[in-house]
Motif scaffolding. Structure first.
Motif, PDB file in Angstrom:
ATOM      1  N   ASN A  31      56.744  53.342  65.166  1.00 50.94           N
ATOM      2  CA  ASN A  31      57.139  54.928  64.568  1.00 50.94           C
ATOM      3  C   ASN A  31      56.602  54.829  62.945  1.00 50.94           C
ATOM      4  N   SER A  32      55.212  55.377  62.982  1.00 50.37           N
ATOM      5  CA  SER A  32      54.858  55.352  61.438  1.00 50.37           C
ATOM      6  C   SER A  32      55.251  56.359  60.683  1.00 50.37           C
ATOM      7  N   LYS A  33      55.887  57.406  61.290  1.00 47.61           N
ATOM      8  CA  LYS A  33      56.509  58.624  60.604  1.00 47.61           C
ATOM      9  C   LYS A  33      57.906  58.240  60.125  1.00 47.61           C
ATOM     10  N   ALA A  36      57.480  54.177  68.513  1.00 49.53           N
ATOM     11  CA  ALA A  36      57.069  55.456  68.427  1.00 49.53           C
ATOM     12  C   ALA A  36      57.729  56.283  69.339  1.00 49.53           C
ATOM     13  N   SER A  37      57.893  57.537  69.191  1.00 53.24           N
ATOM     14  CA  SER A  37      58.471  58.448  69.917  1.00 53.24           C
ATOM     15  C   SER A  37      57.700  58.632  71.362  1.00 53.24           C
ATOM     16  N   SER A  40      60.899  50.707  64.292  1.00 54.73           N
ATOM     17  CA  SER A  40      61.083  51.173  65.701  1.00 54.73           C
ATOM     18  C   SER A  40      60.171  51.849  66.121  1.00 54.73           C
TER      19      SER A  40
END
Length: 576
Positions: A19-21, A28-29, A26
């Motif tokens: 999850n880079s945002k 990624a979505s 964790s």
């Protein structure tokens, strides 16, 4: 070579975009992990600024969230030549270490701040936990420690197993080291996962890498001496032999007290209440004590102890008189009407009896409920059944005697398997060498089925009838099914011989010169005329004629059914 690291297929089953945002730690979505065998290859995942991995089943991640502790772990791993993979977070120096956990010694697969046996504090991750390999462009690979190409990863070492202790060993210095090691030695000695030598190894590593300053060897050796481990229960050695050795062994055959019915060991006798089990037991005891056959089975004469714990002496005397008639009471049958329970010295009292009466080979306990003890704290029903029945089984084997344990059956749990209906849990039946169950289709039936099975007894069913005048169970046949089939046949023959159908057919043949042909309705009409009325419909009479064909032939009457398509059949009778 490590700079060309492309993941690890021995430890990791898949790779996942991170999850880079968010914090990058964790997935990624939309990325599913649990249950997926493959999401991305290492090459595909490594194209992203954040990516991670998921462990294979049977693998474990033990991570250290303290830079100094991480350094000490790495020193310990190298000194012990442990075969594991170590990844380092370059931002804070924290370590992730990866191991096999195929033996399942670590059962809690997601736990933080766990105290490990050696003194470290660590987080434990397994299963589908996401393990970051790159966080916002910062790689946590290549490994800083790994196995050689021809090696395999090892099971989690004993030093890293989580333990539930209050001992604080990390960075201990003067004043707390001796007490800490001694306390840990005692604590681990009560944990069956650790042998004496493994505990010594754990404590040695604790002294070398966990303490701020290690104890001198002389002081460490005092703690590691044998006296410290007096209470330890060593893992028992598994004793085996190969098949060739087994073939050469001279093994005594199974000893029977009653041939084909009661072997040495634990025998369960069960039936519903008020079925005559006590008569059964008393006759069994008398037969063995006198060396007489029991239910047609040969006995080996020996002394018998019959504990009739639901009876009285006057009734026992009356019943023995009824069974034996004019024969004298045998001195080799010992009787008791009370006893201690298993938790209050029952087996000890029986042991003393056997010392005084060594010729005793059969003990009958009527009933099991009378000797049962109190359940121990937090003990399940199965556990207490298995423990108590197991204690009696072990006692019987040790003294080479047969113990018949009398109990009840529950009502109709499984009508096709009488042994399933034995009261209690499977812990009772599981301990038995042999089981005897008495059942009836209806309580008022004359015939009782005796079902027998066991480790050394083949499954058999015998028909028994209780002779009330003699007070004895009598075996009617070697096969319950054959006996019942013959019984039903005799009942049907008797019904035929006295029935109006036979009388009517005999009269028809007499009036018609030995031959008569007609429909069932005509037979029914004639039966009323002859004063032997058949109270059946034509269809039911047709079925009865088919069923009594054999009986008619025994009367020298040949019966033939003449069918004409869908129309009613004619029946021809000939005297032959």
């Amino acid at each position: 070579m490590l700079s060309q690291w492309k993941g690890n297929d021995k430890l990791f089953k898949t790779y996942v975009e991170g999850n880079s945002k968010g914090d990058g730690k964790s997935p990624a979505s939309g990325q599913r992990i649990k249950g997926e065998d493959k999401i991305l290859s290492f090459e595909e995942a490594s194209k992203h600024p954040c990516f991670g991995t998921v462990l294979k089943d049977g693998m474990i991640d033990i991570s250290f969230d303290d830079a100094e502790m991480s350094e000490k772990f790495l020193e310990m791993a190298k000194a012990n030549a442990w075969r594991c993979l170590v990844l380092k977070n370059p931002t804070n120096g924290h370590l992730h270490t990866f191991w096999k956990n195929e033996q399942g010694e670590i059962t809690k697969l997601s736990a933080e701040d766990q105290k490990l046996a050696v003194g470290f504090i660590a987080d434990i991750h397994g299963g589908s936990t996401y393990i970051p390999l790159r966080v916002h462009g910062v790689d946590r690979f290549p490994p800083i420690y790994d196995i050689l190409a021809d090696e395999e990863y090892q099971e989690v070492p004993k030093e890293l197993l989580p333990v539930n202790t209050t001992a604080e060993l990390w960075q201990q210095d003067k004043g707390g080291r001796n007490n800490g090691l001694s306390a840990m030695a005692i604590f681990l000695s009560h944990d069956r996962r650790f042998t004496k030598e493994q505990i010594r190894r754990v404590l040695t590593n604790t002294n070398a890498f966990i303490f701020k300053n290690r104890l001198p060897d002389k002081e460490l050796n005092i703690i590691l001496r044998d006296e410290t481990f007096k209470g330890i229960v060593e893992t028992p050695k598994l004793n085996t032999l190969n098949a060739a050795e087994l073939f050469q062994m001279d093994i005594e055959p199974v000893e029977f007290i009653i041939e084909g019915l009661v072997p040495v060991g634990l025998v369960i006798l069960a039936s519903p209440p008020k079925y005559g089990k006590s008569w059964f037991c008393l006759d069994m005891g008398l037969s063995v004590a006198m060396g007489c056959d029991f239910l047609g089975f040969k006995t080996h004469k020996s002394k018998v102890l019959y504990l009739a714990l639901e009876d009285r002496n006057d009734r026992l005397k009356q019943r023995i008189s009824q069974i034996l008639g004019t024969e004298p009471f045998p001195a080799w049958l010992n009787l008791g009407i009370d006893s201690a329970t298993l938790d209050k010295g029952f087996l000890e009292s029986v042991t003393e009896f056997l010392k005084e009466q060594p010729e005793t080979k059969l003990i009958i306990i009527d009933t099991f409920i009378k000797i049962r003890g109190e359940a121990r704290r937090n003990e399940s029903a199965y556990a207490i059944d298995s423990r108590e029945a197991g204690e009696i089984k072990k006692f019987a084997d040790q003294h080479k005697i047969a113990v018949v344990l009398v109990t009840h059956t529950r009502k109709g749990i499984d009508p096709d398997d009488p042994f399933v209906n034995i009261t209690g849990t499977y812990g009772v039946a599981g301990a038995a060498d042999d089981m005897i169950v008495l059942t009836k289709q209806k309580r008022g039936d004359d015939v009782t089925k005796m079902s027998v099975t066991g480790r050394d007894v083949s499954y058999e069913e015998f028909p028994l009838i209780f002779n009330k005048e003699r007070g004895k169970w009598m075996r009617q046949s070697d096969s319950f099914d054959d006996f019942m089939a013959r019984t039903q046949l005799e009942i049907k023959r008797a019904e035929y011989l006295t029935g109006n159908t036979r009388k009517t057919i005999m009269k028809l043949l007499e009036e018609n010169g030995g031959t008569w042909t007609g429909f069932c309705k005509a037979i029914i009409d004639k039966s009323k005329e002859y004063g032997t009325p058949i109270s059946l419909t034509s269809q039911k009479l047709g079925k009865e004629l088919a069923e009594i064909n054999g009986f008619l032939f025994e009367d020298s009457i040949l019966h033939t059914e003449i069918s004409k398509g869908t129309a009613a059949s004619k029946h021809k009778f000939e005297k032959v």
